[in-house]
Motif scaffolding. Structure first.
Motif, PDB file in Angstrom:
ATOM      1  N   ALA A 220     103.054  -8.826 -63.468  1.00  0.00           N
ATOM      2  CA  ALA A 220     102.707  -9.987 -64.299  1.00  0.00           C
ATOM      3  C   ALA A 220     103.939 -10.838 -64.597  1.00  0.00           C
ATOM      4  O   ALA A 220     103.843 -12.068 -64.666  1.00  0.00           O
ATOM      5  N   CYS A 221     105.100 -10.195 -64.765  1.00  0.00           N
ATOM      6  CA  CYS A 221     106.339 -10.956 -64.987  1.00  0.00           C
ATOM      7  C   CYS A 221     106.715 -11.761 -63.748  1.00  0.00           C
ATOM      8  O   CYS A 221     107.173 -12.910 -63.865  1.00  0.00           O
ATOM      9  N   ASP A 222     106.538 -11.162 -62.566  1.00  0.00           N
ATOM     10  CA  ASP A 222     106.812 -11.904 -61.330  1.00  0.00           C
ATOM     11  C   ASP A 222     105.905 -13.130 -61.222  1.00  0.00           C
ATOM     12  O   ASP A 222     106.350 -14.221 -60.828  1.00  0.00           O
ATOM     13  N   ALA A 223     104.633 -12.966 -61.581  1.00  0.00           N
ATOM     14  CA  ALA A 223     103.712 -14.105 -61.543  1.00  0.00           C
ATOM     15  C   ALA A 223     104.109 -15.162 -62.567  1.00  0.00           C
ATOM     16  O   ALA A 223     103.996 -16.377 -62.295  1.00  0.00           O
ATOM     17  N   TRP A 224     104.574 -14.730 -63.734  1.00  0.00           N
ATOM     18  CA  TRP A 224     105.003 -15.702 -64.744  1.00  0.00           C
ATOM     19  C   TRP A 224     106.210 -16.494 -64.261  1.00  0.00           C
ATOM     20  O   TRP A 224     106.300 -17.709 -64.487  1.00  0.00           O
ATOM     21  N   MET A 225     107.148 -15.836 -63.575  1.00  0.00           N
ATOM     22  CA  MET A 225     108.324 -16.532 -63.069  1.00  0.00           C
ATOM     23  C   MET A 225     107.942 -17.540 -61.991  1.00  0.00           C
ATOM     24  O   MET A 225     108.550 -18.621 -61.889  1.00  0.00           O
ATOM     25  N   LEU A 226     106.933 -17.236 -61.171  1.00  0.00           N
ATOM     26  CA  LEU A 226     106.498 -18.186 -60.157  1.00  0.00           C
ATOM     27  C   LEU A 226     105.809 -19.391 -60.783  1.00  0.00           C
ATOM     28  O   LEU A 226     105.939 -20.525 -60.284  1.00  0.00           O
ATOM     29  N   ASN A 227     105.069 -19.174 -61.850  1.00  0.00           N
ATOM     30  CA  ASN A 227     104.355 -20.263 -62.501  1.00  0.00           C
ATOM     31  C   ASN A 227     105.239 -21.079 -63.443  1.00  0.00           C
ATOM     32  O   ASN A 227     104.856 -22.191 -63.827  1.00  0.00           O
ATOM     33  N   ASN A 228     106.381 -20.527 -63.839  1.00  0.00           N
ATOM     34  CA  ASN A 228     107.291 -21.224 -64.767  1.00  0.00           C
ATOM     35  C   ASN A 228     108.703 -21.161 -64.192  1.00  0.00           C
ATOM     36  O   ASN A 228     109.569 -20.456 -64.714  1.00  0.00           O
TER      37      ASN A 228
END
Length: 439
Positions: A220-228
């Protein structure tokens, strides 16, 4: 000498073997594994006394969630020396997550402790439904914050003196304060502690829940970094990420598996085989025996012979029996035993115990009162050192003149105006005293 070709052939011939990365196990964990029997004795005593069903058996533990995740594996070109992944910062901030799960697979909404002085309700926006929060400058669990979680826990499990529940947890200082034990005993919470350095095998949350949770959290952190991509993750972004990972990891299958493999429920004191005790066999500590005769006997058998006329130990054992018996290599060359460790700071060693039992609770209370007395004495010594006056030499002639002037000016006409001072007024204070000549 065997080379890489021999190793490849050996692994192909033995398909039951595989190359594994070992889990780092500290010497403290290896030497403390003999305390497992004591824990199962305490657990069996509590289960027989109260006859807890599985829905009344709970496990509690904390874990850390940071703003710098561990990136998941990615597909890259073969031979690439460095494969990078974007994280939020070099060093992140910690938010402690406290969870409780039952042997039937149920969970209590978690508690999050933020590295702040004061807690605000908006900190946990986006977190798992029903979550609570607290604050402490380091983000760690404290006795006051743990009391908040205990009240949160009691409100969800519906415990009472007539409807008791079992709570199994570790020996952290925040878990065994007098206030917490008093609240637990008054609300029907029976607390049993794990032996120190054994939670990696006995803690159900550590065995099968927190591992999947960390994987889902990192994803989920990896996805957050891609989205932000242009933002830096803060502690206020952690609750929404926990809200995504928490329900995926806290499944009944994972939770029930943790209780089963640790031997807590179904109760199984023989869940661990001999291979898991082998590291402790080499580094076990001497155990005090109640029978002094047994100690002397064992000491005589293990001690080397100093007399030239005495027969070796192996020959004694062979001659004592008419049949040939197998001899362990440990008899011929005993394994090295670790020496007792030195205690630092006078801290008492932890152990597994039933914390809410009256004798254990009184012992914990006496230790807490002793620590308070020591703190008061140390503070008194510091105050005495600060208040001790410096050696001075006073001129007799000047002192008499100054004393007389001090007596004349002792009545200040401003004393009548003290009652007229209101809040927010500026006050000019004049200090009058003796002028001393220091050496």
């Amino acid at each position: 000498m065997a080379g890489i070709d021999w190793l490849d052939g050996f692994m192909k011939r033995n398909e039951t073997l595989s190359l594994r990365t070992p889990e780092a196990t500290s010497l403290s964990r290896a030497t403390s594994w003999h305390n497992v029997d004591t824990f199962f004795n305490n657990l069996q005593t509590v289960l027989e006394r109260h006859e807890f069903p599985p829905e009344k058996i709970w496990n509690l533990d904390e874990t850390g969630c940071t703003t710098v995740q561990r990136p998941n594996k990615v597909i890259a070109k073969t031979g690439a020396k460095q494969v990078g992944a974007i994280v939020s910062a070099e060093r992140g901030q910690l938010v402690t997550l406290c969870c409780a799960v039952s042997a039937t697979g149920n969970t209590v909404p978690p508690m999050m402790i933020f590295p702040r002085v004061n807690f605000r309700d908006h900190f946990i926006n986006g977190g798992p439904p029903g979550s609570v929060g607290a604050a402490f400058p380091s983000g760690w669990m404290t006795s006051d914050n743990f009391m908040v979680f205990m009240k949160h826990f009691a409100s969800h499990v519906g415990c009472s003196p007539t409807n008791k529940v079992l709570l199994i947890l570790d020996n952290h200082d925040s878990h065994i304060s007098i206030e917490v034990l008093d609240y637990a005993k008054a609300n029907g919470i029976v607390m049993v502690s794990f032996p120190p350095h054994c939670s990696h095998k006995l803690q159900p949350l550590d065995r099968s829940v927190y591992g999947p949770f960390k994987r889902y959290y990192n994803t989920a952190c990896d996805a957050w970094m891609l989205n932000n991509k242009v933002k830096t993750m803060t502690i206020y972004d952690i609750p929404p990420i926990v809200g995504q990972a928490f329900p995926r990891a806290m499944t009944p299958a994972n939770i029930q598996s943790g209780f089963r493999v640790s031997g807590v429920y179904p109760f199984d004191r023989d869940i661990f085989d001999d291979s898991e005790f082998m590291p402790a066999d080499v580094t076990d500590r001497p155990i005090a025996r109640a029978d002094e005769a047994d100690e002397n006997t064992s000491a005589d058998l293990n001690a080397p012979s100093t007399s030239g006329s005495s027969t070796p130990l192996v020959n004694k054992q062979l001659s004592a029996s008419t049949s040939v018996t197998p001899i362990s290599p440990e008899v011929i060359r005993p394994f090295q035993k670790a020496a007792p460790r030195k205690r630092k700071g006078g801290r008492k060693l932890g152990r597994t115990r039933i914390l809410t039992d009256t004798p254990e609770k009184m012992e914990i209370e006496a230790a807490a009162n002793k620590r308070k007395k020591c703190c008061v004495k140390q503070k008194a010594k510091v105050v005495k050192k600060i208040a001790r006056p410096a050696p001075v030499v006073v001129d007799n002639e000047s002192s008499t003149d100054q004393e007389s002037s001090f007596e004349e000016d002792s009545s200040d006409p401003g004393d009548d105006c003290i009652g007229q001072i209101d809040a927010g007024d500026f006050v000019l204070v004049k200090f009058i005293g003796l002028l001393l000549k220091c050496c």
